[in-house]
Design a protein around this motif. Structure first.
Motif, PDB file in Angstrom:
ATOM      1  N   TYR A 102       0.871  -1.174   0.000  1.00 30.55           N
ATOM      2  CA  TYR A 102       0.000   0.000   0.000  1.00 30.55           C
ATOM      3  C   TYR A 102       0.905   1.220   0.000  1.00 30.55           C
ATOM      4  O   TYR A 102       1.678   1.423   0.934  1.00 30.55           O
ATOM      5  N   ASN A 103       0.842   2.003  -1.060  1.00 26.75           N
ATOM      6  CA  ASN A 103       1.760   3.115  -1.260  1.00 26.75           C
ATOM      7  C   ASN A 103       1.217   4.418  -0.687  1.00 26.75           C
ATOM      8  O   ASN A 103       0.036   4.724  -0.825  1.00 26.75           O
ATOM      9  N   SER A 135      -2.460   8.602   0.898  1.00 25.71           N
ATOM     10  CA  SER A 135      -2.558   7.255   0.344  1.00 25.71           C
ATOM     11  C   SER A 135      -2.657   7.351  -1.175  1.00 25.71           C
ATOM     12  O   SER A 135      -3.495   8.062  -1.709  1.00 25.71           O
ATOM     13  N   LEU A 136      -1.809   6.615  -1.872  1.00 22.27           N
ATOM     14  CA  LEU A 136      -1.869   6.583  -3.334  1.00 22.27           C
ATOM     15  C   LEU A 136      -2.835   5.515  -3.812  1.00 22.27           C
ATOM     16  O   LEU A 136      -3.361   5.599  -4.914  1.00 22.27           O
ATOM     17  N   ASN A 137      -3.083   4.510  -2.974  1.00 20.99           N
ATOM     18  CA  ASN A 137      -4.063   3.471  -3.325  1.00 20.99           C
ATOM     19  C   ASN A 137      -5.489   3.993  -3.150  1.00 20.99           C
ATOM     20  O   ASN A 137      -6.395   3.562  -3.840  1.00 20.99           O
ATOM     21  N   HIS A 138      -5.676   4.911  -2.202  1.00 25.28           N
ATOM     22  CA  HIS A 138      -6.984   5.510  -1.914  1.00 25.28           C
ATOM     23  C   HIS A 138      -6.807   7.028  -1.826  1.00 25.28           C
ATOM     24  O   HIS A 138      -6.778   7.586  -0.733  1.00 25.28           O
ATOM     25  N   PRO A 139      -6.710   7.716  -2.965  1.00 24.88           N
ATOM     26  CA  PRO A 139      -6.369   9.150  -2.979  1.00 24.88           C
ATOM     27  C   PRO A 139      -7.370  10.074  -2.274  1.00 24.88           C
ATOM     28  O   PRO A 139      -7.014  11.165  -1.886  1.00 24.88           O
ATOM     29  N   ARG A 192      10.495  21.563   0.379  1.00 23.63           N
ATOM     30  CA  ARG A 192       9.622  20.387   0.437  1.00 23.63           C
ATOM     31  C   ARG A 192      10.342  19.172  -0.137  1.00 23.63           C
ATOM     32  O   ARG A 192      11.031  19.277  -1.145  1.00 23.63           O
ATOM     33  N   VAL A 193      10.142  18.043   0.512  1.00 23.79           N
ATOM     34  CA  VAL A 193      10.684  16.773   0.039  1.00 23.79           C
ATOM     35  C   VAL A 193       9.522  15.792  -0.030  1.00 23.79           C
ATOM     36  O   VAL A 193       8.734  15.690   0.905  1.00 23.79           O
ATOM     37  N   LYS A 194       9.428  15.085  -1.140  1.00 25.64           N
ATOM     38  CA  LYS A 194       8.391  14.071  -1.294  1.00 25.64           C
ATOM     39  C   LYS A 194       9.053  12.699  -1.288  1.00 25.64           C
ATOM     40  O   LYS A 194      10.005  12.467  -2.027  1.00 25.64           O
ATOM     41  N   ILE A 195       8.531  11.816  -0.442  1.00 28.18           N
ATOM     42  CA  ILE A 195       9.099  10.482  -0.282  1.00 28.18           C
ATOM     43  C   ILE A 195       7.997   9.458  -0.531  1.00 28.18           C
ATOM     44  O   ILE A 195       6.946   9.498   0.104  1.00 28.18           O
ATOM     45  N   LEU A 196       8.237   8.551  -1.463  1.00 31.11           N
ATOM     46  CA  LEU A 196       7.310   7.453  -1.726  1.00 31.11           C
ATOM     47  C   LEU A 196       7.658   6.305  -0.790  1.00 31.11           C
ATOM     48  O   LEU A 196       8.812   5.902  -0.702  1.00 31.11           O
ATOM     49  N   THR A 197       6.654   5.811  -0.078  1.00 35.57           N
ATOM     50  CA  THR A 197       6.891   4.724   0.857  1.00 35.57           C
ATOM     51  C   THR A 197       5.765   3.708   0.762  1.00 35.57           C
ATOM     52  O   THR A 197       4.685   4.020   0.274  1.00 35.57           O
TER      53      THR A 197
END
Length: 127
Positions: A33-34, A121-125, A79-84
């Motif tokens: 789940y991203n 949540s990228l799975n549930h935007p 700003r820093v964006k981190i995909l986890t």
């Protein structure tokens, strides 16, 4: 998990080549789940390291993020964006815990001062 070769005919039509990527984990049930962590820090000096995220629901269920393979660079007011990714999904998050690590044993411990953060949540935007 799913065997990618079983999906080949559905994902790659013969008339136009297409690439398909399956994001899976090494633990059962193999799904990931991203989430996107959007963070702004206010440390005066540059910090470089890793952020580990724990999310907790009201019942106390906890799930911990997978560690990113590359360190992020944090600068003041940038700003820093981190995909986890997480092995399980928590629908209603009650608490978020962040741990910053430089992964070095030598030298002083560093803190990361957070000005603003958003976890999406990228799975549930719509969450």
């Amino acid at each position: 998990g799913y065997h990618a070769d079983r999906w080949k005919k559905l994902l790659i039509p013969y008339s136009s080549p297409t690439k398909a990527y399956f994001d899976t984990s090494d633990k059962d049930p193999f799904c990931v789940y991203n989430y996107l962590l959007d963070i702004t820090t206010w440390n005066k000096s540059i910090r470089r390291g890793f952020i580990n995220i724990k999310i907790i629901d009201n019942a106390g269920n906890t799930v911990e993020s997978q560690m990113n393979s590359e360190a992020s660079t944090f600068q003041q007011y940038k700003r820093v964006k981190i995909l986890t990714g997480f092995h399980r999904d928590i629908e209603k998050i009650a608490k978020i815990s962040l741990t910053f690590s430089t992964k070095t044993l030598i030298g002083p411990k560093r803190k990361l001062r957070i000005l603003q953060m958003k976890l999406k949540s990228l799975n549930h935007p719509k969450r």
